[in-house]
Write a protein that holds these residues in place. Structure first.
Motif: not given
Ligand code: PLP
Length: 399
Positions: A183-184, A337, A361, A373, A375
């Protein structure tokens, strides 16, 4: 009745999110905004429909496992142009296989390369953490131990490959790496990719590089694994892409997640095995889809337009979220993120108070690395995305 090997698979991220918000009405007195799923909402390129229509009679044929020559030639041309593979150009024969979307190919790769034992022990399949969930399912199903390598902010959201022990590497059968990362959005540099290729060759494992977000970037084009492998090979190398497979897709590049069209390319020995394996498993691309995909790989205009649409949304995010929630503009991909302190609590609050759906996250990770986190997928139209980002900013405070 059940295979106990798969007991280690937690429930998938999206049913977990559905459970989290079950029975809760979306707040905000306005239509809800869905920013949880990474499904591109930009238009399908306009040349796709007519091609599908003109090839419709070909639904009456079984498609070949290796796809058409035209498809593989279009892909080879694209790879060679995009990654400047002038020293060792990819060939349409031997280097490429079509996939029914990259997901099934990524999954199958684990079966292709995982022996019952490696170095006398249970093989390990390495992957970044957080990660695309298919990797862990594939590792488990293939009888390997999924091994999660934390990709933290301090390490640029990439696994610390210097820290891998020879003991682990010697029983590794497969390393899934994703760049740009879901995801980042972190992008592995060409040096990082070369180190991975070197490790794969030294410890005789396969590097599966998931590059399906490679065309979604707002500044410079992310480097690719084939180029890293080629740079390390002698000019007259017979197998310049040894130990490397790269996976690409039209789902994100061309807004065609429903076409189910991607490909795997790399080491000819692995591709030959893969082709044979797929002849048993059976996933092929219908010939009309193959023809549409061929045209998509030949065209860059729609991809540039796509990037322009994403750029507008990242520009808006820069303004709205700058300085909040550890915001950074990712080098690639279409996710934000954001560090919300407690990502699951934040996702719940956003749904309940603002009608914005985002993914915690935590559901994409093992251990605690994803816990803070959320997303956020910037896949919708510009105005809706801006509204969603404003609601996030208002609801979670300035972070
Ligand atoms: C990291 C990653 N890899 C692979 C895929 C699979 O894409 P497809 O099967 O549509 O090619 C996705 C889709 O969301 C993804 O996020």
């Amino acid at each position: 009745m059940f295979n106990p090997v798969l007991d280690g698979l937690p429930e998938n991220a999206f049913p977990r999110l559905a459970n989290l918000i079950a029975g809760i009405q979306p707040g905000g007195n306005a239509p809800p905004i869905l920013m949880s799923l990474g499904e591109p909402q930009h238009p399908v390129p306009d040349f796709i429909g007519p091609i599908l229509a003109s090839h419709v009679a070909e639904y009456g044929k079984y498609p070949p496992i290796q796809g058409t020559d035209a498809f593989r030639e279009a892909v080879a041309g694209w790879l060679n142009r995009r990654f400047e593979l002038t020293r060792h150009p990819v060939r349409s024969e031997g280097h490429i296989l079509p996939l029914n979307g990259t997901r099934e190919g990524l999954f199958s790769a684990a079966f292709l390369v995982t022996p019952p034992k490696k170095d006398g022990r249970q093989p390990a399949v390495l992957m970044p953490n957080p990660f695309y969930q298919c990797y862990a399912g594939a590792a488990l199903a293939a009888g390997a131990e999924p091994t999660y390598l934390d990709a933290t902010r301090g390490a640029g959201f990439l696994p610390d490959i210097q820290a891998l022990s020879p003991d682990l590497l010697s029983r590794t059968s497969l390393f899934y790496m994703c760049s740009p990362a879901n995801p980042q959005g972190s992008v592995a540099s060409i040096d990082y990719l070369k180190q991975l290729v070197q490790l794969a060759r030294q410890y005789d494992f396969v590097l599966a590089l998931d590059e399906c977000y490679s065309e979604i970037y707002t500044r410079s084009p992310p480097p690719g694994g084939l180029r890293a492998a080629s740079d390390l090979a002698d000019a007259d190398a017979i197998e310049p892409f040894a130990n490397v497979l790269v996976f690409h897709s039209l789902s994100k590049r061309s807004n065609l997640p429903g076409l189910r069209s991607g490909f795997v390319a790399g080491d000819t020995r692995l591709i030959a095995r893969f082709r044979n394996f797929r002849a048993y498993v059976g996933p092929t691309n219908p010939l009309p889809a193959d023809a549409a995909a061929t045209a998509a790989w030949r065209d860059e205009a729609h991809v540039e337009e796509n990037r322009r649409l994403y750029r507008q949304k990242f520009d808006a995010a820069d303004e709205i979220l700058n300085g909040c929630f550890g915001y950074f503009r990712p080098a690639g991909g279409f996710f934000l993120w954001l560090d919300a302190g407690d990502g699951e609590a934040a996702a719940l609050k956003l749904w309940r108070e603002a009608g914005v759906k985002v993914l915690p996250g935590k559901y994409l990770a093992r251990g605690a690395v994803g816990d803070p986190y959320i997303r956020v997928a910037l896949v919708g139209p510009l105005e809706e995305t801006i509204e969603g980002l404003r609601r996030i900013w208002r609801t979670l405070g300035s972070g």
